[in-house]
Design a protein around this motif. Structure first.
Motif, mmCIF file in Angstrom:
data_model
loop_
_atom_site.group_PDB
_atom_site.id
_atom_site.type_symbol
_atom_site.label_atom_id
_atom_site.label_comp_id
_atom_site.label_asym_id
_atom_site.label_seq_id
_atom_site.Cartn_x
_atom_site.Cartn_y
_atom_site.Cartn_z
ATOM 1 N N LEU A 135 4.664 0.733 5.219
ATOM 2 C CA LEU A 135 3.682 1.445 4.384
ATOM 3 C C LEU A 135 4.019 1.300 2.904
ATOM 4 C CD1 LEU A 135 3.204 4.734 6.443
ATOM 5 C CD2 LEU A 135 1.414 3.072 5.896
ATOM 6 N N LEU A 136 5.295 1.473 2.576
ATOM 7 C CA LEU A 136 5.707 1.379 1.175
ATOM 8 C C LEU A 136 5.478 -0.020 0.620
ATOM 9 C CD1 LEU A 136 7.059 2.463 -1.366
ATOM 10 C CD2 LEU A 136 9.287 2.010 -0.305
ATOM 11 N N ALA A 137 5.946 -1.034 1.351
ATOM 12 C CA ALA A 137 5.805 -2.411 0.871
ATOM 13 C C ALA A 137 4.351 -2.877 0.892
ATOM 14 C CB ALA A 137 6.661 -3.341 1.724
ATOM 15 N N GLY A 138 3.665 -2.616 2.015
ATOM 16 C CA GLY A 138 2.274 -3.044 2.126
ATOM 17 C C GLY A 138 1.375 -2.357 1.125
ATOM 18 N N GLY A 139 1.571 -1.051 0.950
ATOM 19 C CA GLY A 139 0.763 -0.313 -0.016
ATOM 20 C C GLY A 139 1.000 -0.798 -1.437
ATOM 21 N N THR A 140 2.254 -1.078 -1.776
ATOM 22 C CA THR A 140 2.576 -1.548 -3.126
ATOM 23 C C THR A 140 1.963 -2.914 -3.407
ATOM 24 O OG1 THR A 140 4.664 -0.307 -3.101
ATOM 25 C CG2 THR A 140 4.460 -2.089 -4.708
ATOM 26 N N VAL A 141 2.086 -3.836 -2.429
ATOM 27 C CA VAL A 141 1.517 -5.184 -2.604
ATOM 28 C C VAL A 141 -0.002 -5.118 -2.720
ATOM 29 C CG1 VAL A 141 1.155 -7.404 -1.456
ATOM 30 C CG2 VAL A 141 3.432 -6.354 -1.469
ATOM 31 N N LEU A 142 -0.634 -4.317 -1.855
ATOM 32 C CA LEU A 142 -2.091 -4.193 -1.906
ATOM 33 C C LEU A 142 -2.533 -3.574 -3.227
ATOM 34 C CD1 LEU A 142 -4.863 -4.400 -0.578
ATOM 35 C CD2 LEU A 142 -4.429 -2.190 0.536
ATOM 36 N N PHE A 143 -1.820 -2.570 -3.682
ATOM 37 C CA PHE A 143 -2.148 -1.913 -4.950
ATOM 38 C C PHE A 143 -2.100 -2.920 -6.100
ATOM 39 C CE2 PHE A 143 -1.279 0.694 -8.694
ATOM 40 C CZ PHE A 143 -2.123 1.781 -8.522
ATOM 41 N N ALA A 144 -1.019 -3.702 -6.149
ATOM 42 C CA ALA A 144 -0.873 -4.689 -7.219
ATOM 43 C C ALA A 144 -1.963 -5.764 -7.140
ATOM 44 C CB ALA A 144 0.515 -5.333 -7.139
ATOM 45 N N ALA A 145 -2.295 -6.188 -5.921
ATOM 46 C CA ALA A 145 -3.324 -7.216 -5.754
ATOM 47 C C ALA A 145 -4.693 -6.718 -6.191
ATOM 48 C CB ALA A 145 -3.364 -7.671 -4.293
ATOM 49 N N LEU A 146 -5.014 -5.489 -5.850
ATOM 50 C CA LEU A 146 -6.313 -4.939 -6.229
ATOM 51 C C LEU A 146 -6.455 -4.823 -7.744
ATOM 52 C CD1 LEU A 146 -6.685 -2.151 -3.507
ATOM 53 C CD2 LEU A 146 -7.932 -4.310 -3.631
ATOM 54 N N THR A 187 -4.652 -6.676 -10.127
ATOM 55 C CA THR A 187 -4.525 -7.948 -10.843
ATOM 56 C C THR A 187 -5.507 -9.021 -10.396
ATOM 57 O OG1 THR A 187 -2.792 -8.652 -9.296
ATOM 58 C CG2 THR A 187 -2.083 -7.521 -11.314
ATOM 59 N N LEU A 188 -5.799 -9.059 -9.104
ATOM 60 C CA LEU A 188 -6.661 -10.118 -8.589
ATOM 61 C C LEU A 188 -8.119 -9.693 -8.440
ATOM 62 C CD1 LEU A 188 -4.312 -11.590 -5.813
ATOM 63 C CD2 LEU A 188 -4.596 -12.355 -8.187
ATOM 64 N N PHE A 189 -8.328 -8.414 -8.096
ATOM 65 C CA PHE A 189 -9.694 -7.949 -7.844
ATOM 66 C C PHE A 189 -10.199 -7.003 -8.917
ATOM 67 C CE2 PHE A 189 -7.880 -9.205 -3.761
ATOM 68 C CZ PHE A 189 -8.869 -10.041 -3.279
ATOM 69 N N HIS A 190 -9.394 -6.791 -9.946
ATOM 70 C CA HIS A 190 -9.819 -6.087 -11.159
ATOM 71 C C HIS A 190 -10.365 -4.680 -10.899
ATOM 72 C CE1 HIS A 190 -9.153 -9.972 -12.968
ATOM 73 N NE2 HIS A 190 -10.064 -10.531 -12.186
ATOM 74 N N TYR A 191 -9.681 -3.961 -10.025
ATOM 75 C CA TYR A 191 -10.036 -2.555 -9.850
ATOM 76 C C TYR A 191 -9.662 -1.782 -11.113
ATOM 77 C CZ TYR A 191 -11.249 -2.480 -4.862
ATOM 78 O OH TYR A 191 -11.879 -2.629 -3.651
ATOM 79 N N PRO A 192 -10.393 -0.716 -11.454
ATOM 80 C CA PRO A 192 -10.010 0.096 -12.622
ATOM 81 C C PRO A 192 -8.593 0.625 -12.456
ATOM 82 C CG PRO A 192 -12.179 0.725 -11.795
ATOM 83 C CD PRO A 192 -11.586 -0.194 -10.774
ATOM 84 N N ALA A 193 -7.819 0.622 -13.534
ATOM 85 C CA ALA A 193 -6.431 1.071 -13.462
ATOM 86 C C ALA A 193 -6.328 2.590 -13.309
ATOM 87 C CB ALA A 193 -5.663 0.629 -14.700
ATOM 88 N N SER A 194 -7.310 3.313 -13.820
ATOM 89 C CA SER A 194 -7.256 4.779 -13.763
ATOM 90 C C SER A 194 -7.588 5.283 -12.367
ATOM 91 C CB SER A 194 -8.241 5.387 -14.761
ATOM 92 O OG SER A 194 -8.277 6.794 -14.621
#
Length: 403
Positions: free
Chosen positions: A235-246, A248-255
Motif C-alpha cells: 500500500l505504501l509503495a503502490g500508493g506513493t508511485v501512483l500518487f507521483a505518476a498522477l 507528473t504524468l497525468f497532470h492532476y492538480p497538486a492541491s
C-alpha cells in the motif's frame, strides 16, 4: 496545587481507567486525523473584507500554489476512514443485538452533534443579524459551518455497508478495496480523458461512495487481520508511485482541496489522487502501529489522545465556529492581518499561524458546552427533538443558498 501537578494527576487517572486491551495506536491515528481537519481549515482558509464590512471566503492557495504539499500532510481523511473501518469491524463483531440496532446506535452518535451545531446556528443567526452582522457574513459563516458536515453523511453510508465490507474482507483480504480503486480510475479516465467533452458532469458524483469507501474497506480488512506487513508495504509503495505518476504524468492538480478559480478539484468528489494518498498513508499507518503504541504507553501522551477522541464530533462540527468567533468580531474592527485581510502575502501566512492558538483556545471554550451534544439526549422530549430537527433543516436550507 500547581497546574503541572493537576495535569499529571489527570493523565495518571486516565491511564488507570484505560482497559488493557485498548488499541492505543488506532486511537492515536484517529486523534491525529481529527486534529488535521481544523489545522488544515485554519491554515488554508481565509477571508476578505468588502466595502460594507462583510466577510467572504478566500484561500491562500490561489496566490501560493507552492503551499499545495501542505495539503498532502493535512489531508488525512483517508486515515480517518481507515481507522473508522478498523473500529467498526471490531465493534460489529462485539455487538450484542442485531446489525440494525448496532447501526442505529452508531448513526445516533454521529447525528446528535450535527443537529446540535446546526440548530445552535439557526438560533444564533437572527440574533447576530439583529446585532449588525451583515447577511453576507452570515452566509459565509453558514457555508463554513456546514462544509465539513458532508463527511458525516458519507461516513453514515459507509458505516451501513460494514457487514458487506466484513464479508468482502473474509473473501478477498486487502484486495477487497481494489475494485473501488478501479471504479474511481474508470470514472477519472472518462471525465479527464479523450472522451471528457462528451461525458456529463454528474458522472463525477459516482466517485463519492467508492472514493471514500476505499480506505474504510482497507480498515475493515486490517481489523479482520487480513492485511499484514507485506500488504502494508504494498500500500505504501503502490500508493506513493501512483500518487507521483498522477501528478507528473497525468497532470492532476497538486492541491488536495479545492482552489477558487480552478476547474478541477481532487476532493469533491474524490479523484484517484485522493485514493493514492489514502493508500500510502494507510500503509504507513499500519507499519508504524507498533511504534505508535509504545509511544502512547506514556500517560502524558495518552491522555490528550483520549480527550481528543472523546470530543471527536465536537472538534469536527465546531472548529469553523471557533475561527468565526474571532473573524466576525474582527470584521467590525477592520482589516486584521491574517484574519480579515486577503490571504495573498507571506505576511498573511505568518499572521495566520499566530492566530491558530487563538482559534484553538476558542474551540476549547466552545467544546466545554458543545460537548454535551455528543452525549445521549435522554432528557430531550419529542417536542425538543422535533424543534431541533426543524432548526437544523432551516439552517441547512440557508447555508446551501436555498433561502
Amino acid at each position: 496545587m500547581s497546574t503541572l501537578t493537576l495535569l499529571k494527576g489527570t493523565a495518571d487517572r486516565i491511564e488507570r481507567q484505560t482497559p488493557a486491551h485498548r488499541d492505543r495506536a488506532v486511537d492515536g491515528l484517529r486523534a491525529l486525523a481529527l486534529l488535521a481537519v481544523p489545522t488544515g481549515h485554519w491554515l488554508l482558509g481565509g477571508f476578505t473584507l468588502d466595502a460594507e464590512g462583510a466577510l467572504h471566503n478566500a484561500s491562500p492557495l490561489s496566490a501560493f500554489g507552492a503551499l499545495a504539499p501542505a495539503g498532502w500532510v493535512l489531508q488525512m481523511l483517508g486515515i480517518f476512514f481507515l481507522v473508522g473501518g478498523y473500529a467498526s469491524a471490531l465493534s460489529y463483531h462485539r455487538r450484542t443485538g442485531s446489525a440494525g440496532a448496532w447501526l442505529k446506535g452508531r448513526i445516533a452518535r454521529l447525528g446528535r452533534p450535527v443537529l446540535g451545531v446546526t440548530a445552535a446556528w439557526a438560533l444564533a443567526a437572527p440574533v447576530l443579524y439583529a446585532a449588525g452582522v451583515p447577511e453576507a457574513t452570515l452566509r459565509t459563516g453558514a457555508t463554513l459551518v456546514i462544509q465539513p458536515l458532508w463527511f458525516v453523511g458519507v461516513y453514515v453510508v459507509v458505516t451501513a455497508l460494514t457487514p458487506y465490507c466484513v464479508r468482502a474482507a473474509h473473501r478477498l483480504g486487502g484486495w477487497a478495496a481494489a475494485p473501488l480503486l478501479a471504479s474511481v480510475a474508470v470514472v477519472d479516465f472518462l471525465r479527464y480523458g479523450p472522451l471528457a467533452d462528451s461525458v456529463p458532469s454528474w458522472l463525477a458524483l459516482v466517485n463519492i461512495l467508492p472514493g471514500w469507501l476505499f480506505a474504510y474497506q482497507l480498515g475493515v480488512s486490517w481489523g479482520e487481520g487480513r492485511i499484514g506487513r507485506r500488504g502494508a508495504w504494498l500500500l505504501l509503495a503502490g500508493g506513493t508511485v501512483l500518487f507521483a505518476a498522477l501528478l507528473t504524468l497525468f497532470h492532476y492538480p497538486a492541491s488536495m482541496v479545492g482552489v477558487p478559480g480552478e476547474a478541477r478539484t481532487n476532493s469533491h468528489p474524490p479523484s484517484l489522487l485522493v485514493l493514492a494518498l489514502a493508500a500510502a498513508q494507510s500503509g504507513a499507518a499500519m507499519l508504524l502501529r507498533g511504534r505508535l503504541a509504545k509511544l502512547l504507553a506514556r500517560p502524558a501522551l495518552w491522555a490528550p489522545v483520549v480527550v481528543i477522541n472523546l470530543c471527536a464530533m465536537t472538534i469536527l462540527c465546531w472548529h469553523q465556529t471557533a475561527m468565526l468567533a474571532a473573524a466576525v468580531p474582527g470584521s467590525f474592527v477592520g482589516e486584521l492581518a491574517g484574519l480579515t485581510t486577503a490571504p495573498d502575502s507571506l505576511g498573511w501566512i505568518a499572521a495566520r499561524v499566530a492566530w491558530i492558538p487563538v482559534f484553538a483556545a476558542l474551540l476549547v471554550g466552545i467544546a466545554r458546552y458543545a460537548r454535551r451534544f455528543e452525549e445521549p439526549w435522554k432528557r430531550a422530549t419529542v417536542v425538543r427533538r422535533t424543534l431541533t430537527g426543524l432548526l437544523a433543516a432551516g439552517f441547512a436550507v440557508f447555508a446551501l443558498g436555498l433561502a
